[in-house]
Design an enzyme around this catalytic site. Structure first.
Site, PDB file in Angstrom:
ATOM      1  N   GLY A   1      47.972  62.687 -11.732  1.00 21.09           N
ATOM      2  CA  GLY A   1      47.332  62.426 -10.437  1.00 21.09           C
ATOM      3  C   GLY A   1      47.717  61.109  -9.791  1.00 21.09           C
ATOM      4  O   GLY A   1      47.564  60.933  -8.584  1.00 21.09           O
TER       5      GLY A   1
ATOM      6  N   GLU B   1      44.669  54.902 -11.765  1.00 21.26           N
ATOM      7  CA  GLU B   1      44.066  56.241 -11.890  1.00 21.26           C
ATOM      8  C   GLU B   1      43.889  56.858 -10.497  1.00 21.26           C
ATOM      9  O   GLU B   1      43.763  56.136  -9.510  1.00 21.26           O
ATOM     10  CB  GLU B   1      42.715  56.066 -12.621  1.00 21.26           C
ATOM     11  CG  GLU B   1      41.878  57.290 -12.819  1.00 21.26           C
ATOM     12  CD  GLU B   1      42.480  58.335 -13.744  1.00 21.26           C
ATOM     13  OE1 GLU B   1      43.536  58.892 -13.401  1.00 21.26           O
ATOM     14  OE2 GLU B   1      41.864  58.638 -14.780  1.00 21.26           O
ATOM     15  N   ASP B   2      43.874  58.184 -10.446  1.00 19.56           N
ATOM     16  CA  ASP B   2      43.668  58.840  -9.149  1.00 19.56           C
ATOM     17  C   ASP B   2      42.194  58.857  -8.738  1.00 19.56           C
ATOM     18  O   ASP B   2      41.855  58.564  -7.599  1.00 19.56           O
ATOM     19  CB  ASP B   2      44.244  60.278  -9.157  1.00 19.56           C
ATOM     20  CG  ASP B   2      43.686  61.156 -10.271  1.00 19.56           C
ATOM     21  OD1 ASP B   2      42.937  60.654 -11.150  1.00 19.56           O
ATOM     22  OD2 ASP B   2      44.002  62.366 -10.287  1.00 19.56           O
TER      23      ASP B   2
ATOM     24  N   ASP C   1      35.534  59.996 -12.023  1.00 18.80           N
ATOM     25  CA  ASP C   1      34.506  61.006 -11.785  1.00 18.80           C
ATOM     26  C   ASP C   1      33.337  60.702 -12.739  1.00 18.80           C
ATOM     27  O   ASP C   1      32.529  59.823 -12.464  1.00 18.80           O
ATOM     28  CB  ASP C   1      35.158  62.373 -12.037  1.00 18.80           C
ATOM     29  CG  ASP C   1      34.328  63.543 -11.571  1.00 18.80           C
ATOM     30  OD1 ASP C   1      33.625  63.410 -10.571  1.00 18.80           O
ATOM     31  OD2 ASP C   1      34.389  64.609 -12.205  1.00 18.80           O
TER      32      ASP C   1
ATOM     33  N   LYS D   1      34.112  58.595  -7.341  1.00 13.17           N
ATOM     34  CA  LYS D   1      33.043  59.546  -6.995  1.00 13.17           C
ATOM     35  C   LYS D   1      31.790  59.106  -7.754  1.00 13.17           C
ATOM     36  O   LYS D   1      31.448  59.675  -8.804  1.00 13.17           O
ATOM     37  CB  LYS D   1      33.487  60.938  -7.458  1.00 13.17           C
ATOM     38  CG  LYS D   1      33.039  62.071  -6.580  1.00 13.17           C
ATOM     39  CD  LYS D   1      33.304  63.402  -7.247  1.00 13.17           C
ATOM     40  CE  LYS D   1      34.632  64.003  -6.922  1.00 13.17           C
ATOM     41  NZ  LYS D   1      34.813  65.339  -7.545  1.00 13.17           N
TER      42      LYS D   1
ATOM     43  N   PHE E   1      34.875  68.451  -4.312  1.00  8.77           N
ATOM     44  CA  PHE E   1      36.161  68.554  -5.006  1.00  8.77           C
ATOM     45  C   PHE E   1      37.280  68.240  -4.023  1.00  8.77           C
ATOM     46  O   PHE E   1      37.460  68.939  -3.033  1.00  8.77           O
ATOM     47  CB  PHE E   1      36.346  69.935  -5.637  1.00  8.77           C
ATOM     48  CG  PHE E   1      37.444  69.909  -6.650  1.00  8.77           C
ATOM     49  CD1 PHE E   1      37.184  69.517  -7.958  1.00  8.77           C
ATOM     50  CD2 PHE E   1      38.752  70.221  -6.296  1.00  8.77           C
ATOM     51  CE1 PHE E   1      38.205  69.433  -8.891  1.00  8.77           C
ATOM     52  CE2 PHE E   1      39.779  70.153  -7.230  1.00  8.77           C
ATOM     53  CZ  PHE E   1      39.496  69.763  -8.528  1.00  8.77           C
ATOM     54  N   VAL E   2      37.993  67.163  -4.325  1.00 11.77           N
ATOM     55  CA  VAL E   2      39.028  66.709  -3.394  1.00 11.77           C
ATOM     56  C   VAL E   2      40.428  66.926  -3.974  1.00 11.77           C
ATOM     57  O   VAL E   2      40.623  66.884  -5.194  1.00 11.77           O
ATOM     58  CB  VAL E   2      38.831  65.228  -3.012  1.00 11.77           C
ATOM     59  CG1 VAL E   2      37.589  65.046  -2.160  1.00 11.77           C
ATOM     60  CG2 VAL E   2      38.776  64.326  -4.238  1.00 11.77           C
TER      61      VAL E   2
ATOM     62  N   ASP F   1      44.988  67.410  -7.739  1.00 13.71           N
ATOM     63  CA  ASP F   1      45.335  68.831  -7.717  1.00 13.71           C
ATOM     64  C   ASP F   1      44.156  69.742  -8.001  1.00 13.71           C
ATOM     65  O   ASP F   1      43.088  69.310  -8.455  1.00 13.71           O
ATOM     66  CB  ASP F   1      46.396  69.120  -8.789  1.00 13.71           C
ATOM     67  CG  ASP F   1      45.796  69.175 -10.190  1.00 13.71           C
ATOM     68  OD1 ASP F   1      45.008  68.253 -10.538  1.00 13.71           O
ATOM     69  OD2 ASP F   1      46.084  70.125 -10.934  1.00 13.71           O
TER      70      ASP F   1
ATOM     71  N   ARG G   1      49.071  68.603  -4.804  1.00 19.02           N
ATOM     72  CA  ARG G   1      49.359  67.188  -5.102  1.00 19.02           C
ATOM     73  C   ARG G   1      50.242  66.557  -4.038  1.00 19.02           C
ATOM     74  O   ARG G   1      50.207  65.359  -3.830  1.00 19.02           O
ATOM     75  CB  ARG G   1      50.083  67.062  -6.448  1.00 19.02           C
ATOM     76  CG  ARG G   1      49.220  67.350  -7.666  1.00 19.02           C
ATOM     77  CD  ARG G   1      49.893  66.775  -8.908  1.00 19.02           C
ATOM     78  NE  ARG G   1      49.432  67.374 -10.149  1.00 19.02           N
ATOM     79  CZ  ARG G   1      48.343  67.000 -10.820  1.00 19.02           C
ATOM     80  NH1 ARG G   1      47.583  66.045 -10.348  1.00 19.02           N
ATOM     81  NH2 ARG G   1      48.022  67.595 -11.956  1.00 19.02           N
TER      82      ARG G   1
HETATM   83  P1  IMP Z   1      36.449  61.840 -15.534  1.00 20.11           P
HETATM   84  O1  IMP Z   1      36.924  61.658 -16.949  1.00 20.11           O
HETATM   85  O2  IMP Z   1      35.276  62.773 -15.460  1.00 20.11           O
HETATM   86  O3  IMP Z   1      36.188  60.544 -14.794  1.00 20.11           O
HETATM   87  O4  IMP Z   1      37.559  62.653 -14.788  1.00 20.11           O
HETATM   88  C1  IMP Z   1      38.694  62.101 -14.321  1.00 20.11           C
HETATM   89  C2  IMP Z   1      39.726  63.187 -14.060  1.00 20.11           C
HETATM   90  O5  IMP Z   1      39.132  64.425 -13.568  1.00 20.11           O
HETATM   91  C3  IMP Z   1      40.618  62.721 -12.940  1.00 20.11           C
HETATM   92  O6  IMP Z   1      41.703  61.947 -13.444  1.00 20.11           O
HETATM   93  C4  IMP Z   1      41.049  64.009 -12.293  1.00 20.11           C
HETATM   94  O7  IMP Z   1      42.196  64.519 -12.926  1.00 20.11           O
HETATM   95  C5  IMP Z   1      39.901  64.970 -12.514  1.00 20.11           C
HETATM   96  N1  IMP Z   1      39.039  65.088 -11.304  1.00 20.11           N
HETATM   97  C6  IMP Z   1      37.768  64.685 -11.164  1.00 20.11           C
HETATM   98  N2  IMP Z   1      37.286  64.951  -9.927  1.00 20.11           N
HETATM   99  C7  IMP Z   1      38.304  65.541  -9.255  1.00 20.11           C
HETATM  100  C8  IMP Z   1      38.442  66.037  -7.906  1.00 20.11           C
HETATM  101  O8  IMP Z   1      37.533  65.990  -7.047  1.00 20.11           O
HETATM  102  N3  IMP Z   1      39.645  66.573  -7.595  1.00 20.11           N
HETATM  103  C9  IMP Z   1      40.695  66.650  -8.465  1.00 20.11           C
HETATM  104  N4  IMP Z   1      40.607  66.182  -9.726  1.00 20.11           N
HETATM  105  C10 IMP Z   1      39.426  65.635 -10.125  1.00 20.11           C
END
Ligand code: IMP
Length: 183
Positions: free
Chosen positions: A46, A102-103, A106, A134, A155-156, A162, A168
């Protein structure tokens, strides 16, 4: 090009560009005077466009590296497992200041585990820069040190993010229609 599968464009490419300029300036002020060259570690896949656009604006030398990881979590116990799909050498981390790119943050699970792992393998400091945050979804106690945009609990996709490998390459960030991922 606005894809039909999108509900709306949340952040335009012009907005992304100008915000990245500001964040790169702040990071350059913070990292410009380090004794050792920092390691800027992109989290694949990402981060691709963000990494490239951000680091080309840095006013200091960096070591460029990437990791690919996958996280599995137990939300109740606040523990999880980090599967490393692509790793870097320990020797690169030892006594090194690391900036994770990082992208999106979440729940925070991926970053809390990645940060812990990098410190346990010898990194001197670990900071995080994220394109998107987020906060409504946060379940783990971790905050990015630098963030370009906060986004709502939707969801973005686009600009590196992606859904099933798609979207992407969109030059902006948009909200994916629910009907696409709830099929
Ligand atoms: P976390 O470990 O829950 O913080 O998740 C992080 C990963 O979940 C990110 O690096 C993304 O790959 C994926 N992710 C979380 N939310 C989204 C979204 O809204 N769109 C696309 N990918 C997401």
């Amino acid at each position: 090009m606005i894809t039909q599968e999108l509900e709306e464009v949340l952040i335009t490419s012009t907005e992304i560009d100008s915000r990245i300029k500001q964040v790169a300036k702040t990071i350059s002020m913070d990292y410009g005077h380090l004794e050792n060259t920092p390691l800027v570690l992109g989290v694949l896949t990402g981060c691709i466009h963000f990494y490239s656009d951000l680091t080309r604006r840095f006013k200091f030398p960096i070591i460029t590296e990437f990791m690919a990881v996958s996280s599995y979590g137990d939300m109740i116990e606040s523990t999880g497992r980090l599967e490393i799909i692509k790793d870097i050498k320990d020797s690169l981390l030892l006594n090194r200041d690391v900036l994770i790119v990082e992208d999106i943050v979440d729940t925070g699970l991926t970053l809390i585990m990645l940060k812990q792992m990098l410190i346990s393998r010898g990194a001197k400091s670990v900071k995080i820069v994220t394109l998107l945050d987020k906060p409504a979804k946060r379940k783990f106690d971790i905050e990015p040190d630098y963030c370009c945009f906060k986004v709502p609990d939707k969801f973005v996709v686009g600009y590196g993010l992606d859904y099933k490998g798609l979207y992407r390459n969109l030059p902006y960030v948009g909200v994916l229609k629910e009907e696409i991922y709830k099929e």
